[in-house]
Design an enzyme around this catalytic site. Structure first.
Site, PDB file in Angstrom:
ATOM      1  N   LYS A 281      35.766 -42.740 -13.674  1.00  0.00           N
ATOM      2  CA  LYS A 281      36.020 -42.891 -12.237  1.00  0.00           C
ATOM      3  C   LYS A 281      34.716 -43.180 -11.508  1.00  0.00           C
ATOM      4  CE  LYS A 281      39.781 -39.475 -11.767  1.00  0.00           C
ATOM      5  NZ  LYS A 281      40.846 -40.403 -11.355  1.00  0.00           N
TER       6      LYS A 281
ATOM      7  N   ARG B  84      49.258 -36.886 -17.650  1.00  0.00           N
ATOM      8  CA  ARG B  84      50.567 -37.065 -18.299  1.00  0.00           C
ATOM      9  C   ARG B  84      50.496 -36.784 -19.800  1.00  0.00           C
ATOM     10  NH1 ARG B  84      50.865 -43.163 -16.099  1.00  0.00           N
ATOM     11  NH2 ARG B  84      49.626 -42.161 -14.480  1.00  0.00           N
TER      12      ARG B  84
HETATM   13  N1  BES Z   1      43.785 -36.793 -11.335  1.00  0.00           N
HETATM   14  C1  BES Z   1      44.079 -38.157 -11.124  1.00  0.00           C
HETATM   15  C2  BES Z   1      44.980 -38.402  -9.921  1.00  0.00           C
HETATM   16  C3  BES Z   1      44.417 -38.043  -8.568  1.00  0.00           C
HETATM   17  C4  BES Z   1      43.890 -39.033  -7.752  1.00  0.00           C
HETATM   18  C5  BES Z   1      44.490 -36.755  -8.081  1.00  0.00           C
HETATM   19  C6  BES Z   1      43.413 -38.711  -6.498  1.00  0.00           C
HETATM   20  C7  BES Z   1      44.008 -36.425  -6.828  1.00  0.00           C
HETATM   21  C8  BES Z   1      43.473 -37.403  -6.030  1.00  0.00           C
HETATM   22  C9  BES Z   1      44.791 -38.733 -12.354  1.00  0.00           C
HETATM   23  O1  BES Z   1      44.427 -38.174 -13.554  1.00  0.00           O
HETATM   24  C10 BES Z   1      44.441 -40.180 -12.419  1.00  0.00           C
HETATM   25  O2  BES Z   1      43.299 -40.472 -12.653  1.00  0.00           O
HETATM   26  N2  BES Z   1      45.423 -41.060 -12.224  1.00  0.00           N
HETATM   27  C11 BES Z   1      45.199 -42.449 -12.265  1.00  0.00           C
HETATM   28  C12 BES Z   1      46.311 -43.071 -13.050  1.00  0.00           C
HETATM   29  C13 BES Z   1      46.064 -44.516 -13.393  1.00  0.00           C
HETATM   30  C14 BES Z   1      44.946 -44.619 -14.421  1.00  0.00           C
HETATM   31  C15 BES Z   1      47.344 -45.112 -13.941  1.00  0.00           C
HETATM   32  C16 BES Z   1      45.217 -42.971 -10.828  1.00  0.00           C
HETATM   33  O3  BES Z   1      45.992 -42.463 -10.020  1.00  0.00           O
HETATM   34  O4  BES Z   1      44.405 -43.831 -10.528  1.00  0.00           O
HETATM   35 MN    MN Z   2      42.725 -39.129 -14.393  1.00  0.00          MN
END
Ligand code: BES
Ligand code: MN
Ligand code: ZN
Length: 503
Positions: A277, A352
């Site tokens: 990220k 997930r």
């Molecule tokens: N923990 C994140 C989701 C999240 C984003 C929580 C912002 C709180 C605030 C999750 O693990 C994630 O990274 N999701 C990705 C999924 C994508 C790679 C399909 C996302 O939402 O970008």
């Molecule tokens: Mn994530």
């Protein structure tokens, strides 16, 4: 621990010996109510009428010599026809804002004399609103100032002529729930360097001992033996081993009852893994990626303390998600606990992966219902913002009623949820070339729904999914919610379960 002495009194308002007395007033009763108060507090109350109209969030502080409480806060609830628990929570929170400014140690909360029929519910909302607003997180302040600690020691609820027993029950419920929310907030706010999966499981075990639910913590060896391939895959890039924590609350008479199982995402810190990220407005909030687990732990604490009459199990798969040298990579095919294979196309879709294993493990309980809470997708925040979580369910008898019941619990608690659809075509985006399914869709659209469709593959019982990515952690204050961890979901779960009938 955040704990306050809460008591109830039916003494005349004027006899209340507190640093500040908070009096919620409905918009359409301002004149009558102020006239009553003026008989004790005199002219200052009459003058306050110029600045106070009883509208929602209106708040004035006044000082008088006559009555025992030297400070009086009038807080607005809006029109009496619409006044419900949410208005009362907000009014109490507005009163807390004034109390904090004058450093009040003892506070009186007057039940409104009009509106809000249910005395117990009104008392609960007042205490909740006040305590949730008085929460502070000063663990890391070496010289905490007035703003960082609350002086609050005692709350006295004034019955306003209602049944003392009912008011006491509600006030106590409010106190227990607010403390459970504070626990969940603390868990989220704690620095990630103190929050390895092992340390977190230890915190859960301590809370179990303190509040009366039992806990079992599995280590990496046990997780391997159980075949939790998703949890182990996410953990591969980490220096810290994963844990799987099982919380049980089972009253004696519920011995043979199928449980409700609560599952919480316990990603201790989400760097994204090799699909790293960016820092700003993304990785910098990811200590909160265990807010689903925190909500489950808070709810278990509250259910145990409230002596909830049914069997409830809490499951928390826990690890951080890091790009260490052995990290799982895009392209890896993982054999999950259920036996299904998953092609990992993005290591940042880790929640997930670990939840899938917890959900398939849950089926061993033959649960009447599984409620799973997770900070699953950024798409949830885009769709619904930071005050409303997404709720989805699988297609089973009564799925409509379940969604409705959860939305209703949301409205009663202020932990708002809104449903999203689960049509079959969303699931087609998860078809993999090489494995049973892939962990992300190749398209960006409908990200919260495709994530839920992924999880649905691992359920074979009625299941409610709550994506609380937005409302679990705030960058701005909201009424009764501070910046940082909000404890979203704790009161929602308890309220939902309170009304839930497994039959
Ligand atoms: N923990 C994140 C989701 C999240 C984003 C929580 C912002 C709180 C605030 C999750 O693990 C994630 O990274 N999701 C990705 C999924 C994508 C790679 C399909 C996302 O939402 O970008
Ligand atoms: Mn994530
Ligand atoms: Zn995550």
């Amino acid at each position: 621990m955040f704990s306050v002495d809460v008591s109830v009194t039916a003494t005349p308002l004027a006899n209340m010996d507190v640093d500040l007395l908070i009096v919620p007033v409905c918009e359409d009763h301002v004149a009558a109510r102020l006239e009553e108060l003026a008989s004790e507090w005199g002219d200052p109350v009459r003058s306050a009428a110029q600045d106070f109209d009883g509208s929602a969030d209106a708040a004035v502080l006044l000082y008088a010599q006559s009555a025992r409480a030297k400070r009086l806060a009038l807080v607005g609830m809006g029109p009496s026809g619409k006044a419900g628990p949410d208005e009362l929570r907000r009014a109490a929170a507005a009163g807390e804002g004034l109390a904090a400014k004058c450093g009040a140690v003892t506070v009186g909360l007057a039940l409104p004399t009009t509106g809000m029929e249910d005395a117990s519910c009104a008392a609960q909302a007042l205490v909740e609103g006040y305590m949730l607003s008085a929460y502070r997180f000063a663990r890391y302040k070496t010289a905490p100032g007035k703003k960082e600690v609350s002086a609050l020691e005692r709350i006295v609820v004034h019955t306003g002529g209602r049944d003392t027993e009912e008011v006491s029950v509600g006030a106590e419920r409010g106190r227990i729930l607010a403390e459970a929310v504070a626990t969940a907030r603390d868990l989220v706010n704690i620095s990630p360097d103190e929050k390895s999966a092992t340390a977190f499981s230890g915190m859960i075990a301590d809370l179990g001992k303190e509040h009366g639910f039992s806990t079992e913590v599995w280590d990496k060896t046990r997780i391997e033996r159980e075949g939790m391939g998703g949890l182990l895959a996410v953990n591969r890039g980490s220096q810290e081993p994963p844990t799987f924590t099982i919380m049980t609350w089972k009253p004696d008479h519920a011995e043979s009852e199928p449980p409700v199982v609560l599952v919480g995402k316990g990603v201790m810190f989400d760097t994204g893994g090799l699909s790293l990220k960016p820092t700003h407005n993304s990785m910098d909030h990811m200590k909160a990626d265990m807010a689903g687990a925190a909500a489950v732990v808070g709810a278990m604490s509250a259910l145990a303390r409230l002596n909830f009459p049914r069997h409830v199990v809490g499951l928390v798969p826990a690890t951080d998600n890091r790009p260490g040298e052995d990290a799982y990579v895009p392209g890896d095919v993982i054999r999950m606990h259920s036996g299904k294979t998953v092609e990992v196309l993005n290591t940042d879709a880790e929640g997930r992966m670990i939840l899938a294993d917890a959900l398939s493990y849950a089926s061993g309980y033959a649960p009447s219902l599984v409620i799973e809470l997770s900070t699953l997708t950024g798409a949830q925040v885009v769709a619904l913002g930071s005050e409303v979580a997404a709720v989805m369910t699988n297609d089973r008898p009564d799925s409509e009623a379940r969604l409705h019941a959860m939305e209703e619990a949301g409205r009663r608690t202020g932990d708002l949820v809104h449903r999203m659809p689960m049509y079959a075509h969303y699931g087609e985006l998860l078809k993999s070339e090489v494995a049973d399914i892939q962990n992300i869709s190749n398209r960006r659209e409908a990200g919260s729904i495709t994530a839920a469709k992924f999880l649905e593959h691992f359920t074979n019982y009625p299941w409610i999914h709550i994506d609380l990515a937005g409302p679990s952690f705030l960058k701005h204050v909201l009424p009764w919610r501070p910046k940082g961890g909000t404890g979203f979901g704790v009161r929602l779960l308890v309220e939902f379960l309170h009304a839930y009938d497994p039959a």
